[in-house]
Design a protein around this motif. Sequence first.
Motif, mmCIF file in Angstrom:
data_model
loop_
_atom_site.group_PDB
_atom_site.id
_atom_site.type_symbol
_atom_site.label_atom_id
_atom_site.label_comp_id
_atom_site.label_asym_id
_atom_site.label_seq_id
_atom_site.Cartn_x
_atom_site.Cartn_y
_atom_site.Cartn_z
ATOM 1 N N PHE A 140 -7.038 13.558 -7.426
ATOM 2 C CA PHE A 140 -8.069 12.242 -7.123
ATOM 3 C C PHE A 140 -6.395 10.812 -7.538
ATOM 4 C CE2 PHE A 140 -10.311 8.865 -9.629
ATOM 5 C CZ PHE A 140 -10.524 8.392 -8.537
ATOM 6 N N ALA A 141 -5.559 11.643 -9.027
ATOM 7 C CA ALA A 141 -5.153 10.673 -9.726
ATOM 8 C C ALA A 141 -3.366 10.288 -8.583
ATOM 9 C CB ALA A 141 -4.181 11.489 -10.756
ATOM 10 N N ALA A 142 -3.124 11.344 -8.241
ATOM 11 C CA ALA A 142 -2.040 11.134 -7.160
ATOM 12 C C ALA A 142 -2.546 10.514 -5.946
ATOM 13 C CB ALA A 142 -2.172 13.091 -6.365
ATOM 14 N N GLY A 143 -3.656 10.671 -5.463
ATOM 15 C CA GLY A 143 -4.323 9.415 -4.322
ATOM 16 C C GLY A 143 -4.627 8.485 -4.553
ATOM 17 N N PHE A 144 -4.512 7.986 -5.971
ATOM 18 C CA PHE A 144 -5.095 6.717 -6.353
ATOM 19 C C PHE A 144 -3.783 5.979 -6.216
ATOM 20 C CE2 PHE A 144 -5.861 3.258 -10.105
ATOM 21 C CZ PHE A 144 -6.512 2.982 -9.607
ATOM 22 N N ILE A 145 -2.859 6.496 -6.923
ATOM 23 C CA ILE A 145 -1.385 6.215 -7.451
ATOM 24 C C ILE A 145 -0.908 5.765 -5.513
ATOM 25 C CG2 ILE A 145 0.977 6.698 -8.275
ATOM 26 C CD1 ILE A 145 -0.460 8.304 -10.566
ATOM 27 N N ILE A 146 -0.530 6.875 -5.454
ATOM 28 C CA ILE A 146 -0.631 7.135 -3.695
ATOM 29 C C ILE A 146 -1.201 5.482 -2.898
ATOM 30 C CG2 ILE A 146 0.014 7.592 -1.302
ATOM 31 C CD1 ILE A 146 0.138 10.517 -2.616
ATOM 32 N N GLN A 147 -1.867 4.966 -3.260
ATOM 33 C CA GLN A 147 -3.223 3.884 -2.340
ATOM 34 C C GLN A 147 -2.210 2.449 -3.276
ATOM 35 O OE1 GLN A 147 -6.848 3.955 -3.218
ATOM 36 N NE2 GLN A 147 -7.365 2.246 -1.267
ATOM 37 N N ARG A 148 -2.191 2.923 -4.412
ATOM 38 C CA ARG A 148 -1.868 1.398 -5.326
ATOM 39 C C ARG A 148 -0.371 1.345 -4.381
ATOM 40 N NH1 ARG A 148 -5.613 -1.834 -8.382
ATOM 41 N NH2 ARG A 148 -3.815 -2.453 -9.764
ATOM 42 N N VAL A 149 0.644 2.248 -4.481
ATOM 43 C CA VAL A 149 1.748 1.686 -4.119
ATOM 44 C C VAL A 149 1.731 1.410 -2.540
ATOM 45 C CG1 VAL A 149 3.699 2.695 -3.548
ATOM 46 C CG2 VAL A 149 2.980 3.089 -6.029
ATOM 47 N N TYR A 150 1.335 2.139 -1.598
ATOM 48 C CA TYR A 150 0.787 1.519 0.167
ATOM 49 C C TYR A 150 1.048 0.210 0.044
ATOM 50 C CZ TYR A 150 0.438 1.726 4.906
ATOM 51 O OH TYR A 150 0.352 1.565 6.045
ATOM 52 N N SER A 175 5.464 -5.293 -0.071
ATOM 53 C CA SER A 175 6.778 -5.172 0.340
ATOM 54 C C SER A 175 6.719 -3.591 0.586
ATOM 55 C CB SER A 175 7.627 -5.395 -0.855
ATOM 56 O OG SER A 175 7.144 -4.103 -2.096
ATOM 57 N N THR A 176 5.582 -2.194 0.029
ATOM 58 C CA THR A 176 6.079 -0.723 0.383
ATOM 59 C C THR A 176 5.224 -0.974 1.603
ATOM 60 O OG1 THR A 176 5.357 -0.651 -2.057
ATOM 61 C CG2 THR A 176 5.468 1.511 0.104
ATOM 62 N N ARG A 177 4.604 -1.764 1.814
ATOM 63 C CA ARG A 177 3.447 -1.474 3.677
ATOM 64 C C ARG A 177 4.454 -2.451 4.478
ATOM 65 N NH1 ARG A 177 -1.705 -4.149 3.953
ATOM 66 N NH2 ARG A 177 -3.087 -3.032 2.875
ATOM 67 N N SER A 178 5.473 -2.802 4.282
ATOM 68 C CA SER A 178 6.393 -3.403 5.426
ATOM 69 C C SER A 178 7.442 -2.344 5.291
ATOM 70 C CB SER A 178 6.536 -5.293 4.992
ATOM 71 O OG SER A 178 7.718 -4.855 4.315
ATOM 72 N N TRP A 195 7.887 -1.081 9.074
ATOM 73 C CA TRP A 195 9.618 -1.272 9.176
ATOM 74 C C TRP A 195 9.374 0.324 10.257
ATOM 75 C CZ3 TRP A 195 14.112 0.072 7.893
ATOM 76 C CH2 TRP A 195 15.367 -1.155 8.505
ATOM 77 N N TYR A 196 9.579 0.994 8.837
ATOM 78 C CA TYR A 196 9.787 2.772 9.016
ATOM 79 C C TYR A 196 9.628 3.373 10.618
ATOM 80 C CZ TYR A 196 11.004 8.259 8.796
ATOM 81 O OH TYR A 196 11.018 8.752 9.097
ATOM 82 N N LEU A 197 8.163 3.069 10.676
ATOM 83 C CA LEU A 197 7.828 3.659 12.094
ATOM 84 C C LEU A 197 8.301 3.606 13.336
ATOM 85 C CD1 LEU A 197 4.173 4.366 9.756
ATOM 86 C CD2 LEU A 197 6.031 6.387 10.509
ATOM 87 N N THR A 198 7.904 1.775 12.902
ATOM 88 C CA THR A 198 8.610 1.220 14.464
ATOM 89 C C THR A 198 9.973 1.547 14.836
ATOM 90 O OG1 THR A 198 7.438 -0.937 13.380
ATOM 91 C CG2 THR A 198 8.828 -1.179 15.338
ATOM 92 N N LEU A 199 10.705 1.827 13.760
ATOM 93 C CA LEU A 199 12.412 2.223 14.296
ATOM 94 C C LEU A 199 12.117 3.614 14.527
ATOM 95 C CD1 LEU A 199 14.320 0.847 11.157
ATOM 96 C CD2 LEU A 199 14.357 -0.087 13.595
ATOM 97 N N ARG A 200 11.664 4.329 13.748
ATOM 98 C CA ARG A 200 11.186 5.790 14.570
ATOM 99 C C ARG A 200 10.619 5.999 15.659
ATOM 100 N NH1 ARG A 200 8.003 9.899 10.984
ATOM 101 N NH2 ARG A 200 7.105 10.007 13.099
ATOM 102 N N ASN A 201 10.395 4.799 16.238
ATOM 103 C CA ASN A 201 9.831 4.374 17.562
ATOM 104 C C ASN A 201 10.167 4.792 18.922
ATOM 105 O OD1 ASN A 201 6.778 5.597 17.304
ATOM 106 N ND2 ASN A 201 5.725 3.434 16.761
#
Length: 80
Positions: free
Chosen positions: A52-62, A66-69, A73-79
């Motif tokens: 639960f803590a790891a999921g909460f931290i990952i969600q907050r960071v994502y 800046s993290t989302r962009s 950006w990485y997913l767009t370049l990977r395509n």
Amino acid sequence: MSLRSLNKQIEQRRQALEKQRRCALSLMEQQKAQALTQANRIPLPLAMLGAFAAGFIIQRVYNKPSTRSLVNWYLTLRNF
């Protein structure tokens, strides 16, 4: 090559494959037993709290802009 020698080679390879299969199954059973003993060492409530803590931290960071962009950006370049 005679049929006898071919049959002998086939039988030798069949026995080798059977031995390899038995060894692989034995190794899988050993790994399963090790995983179960290691999993039993960690109490379930502690493991659930960690997940639960790891999921909460990952969600907050994502969810940071800046993290989302960066991820998008990485997913767009990977395509390409």
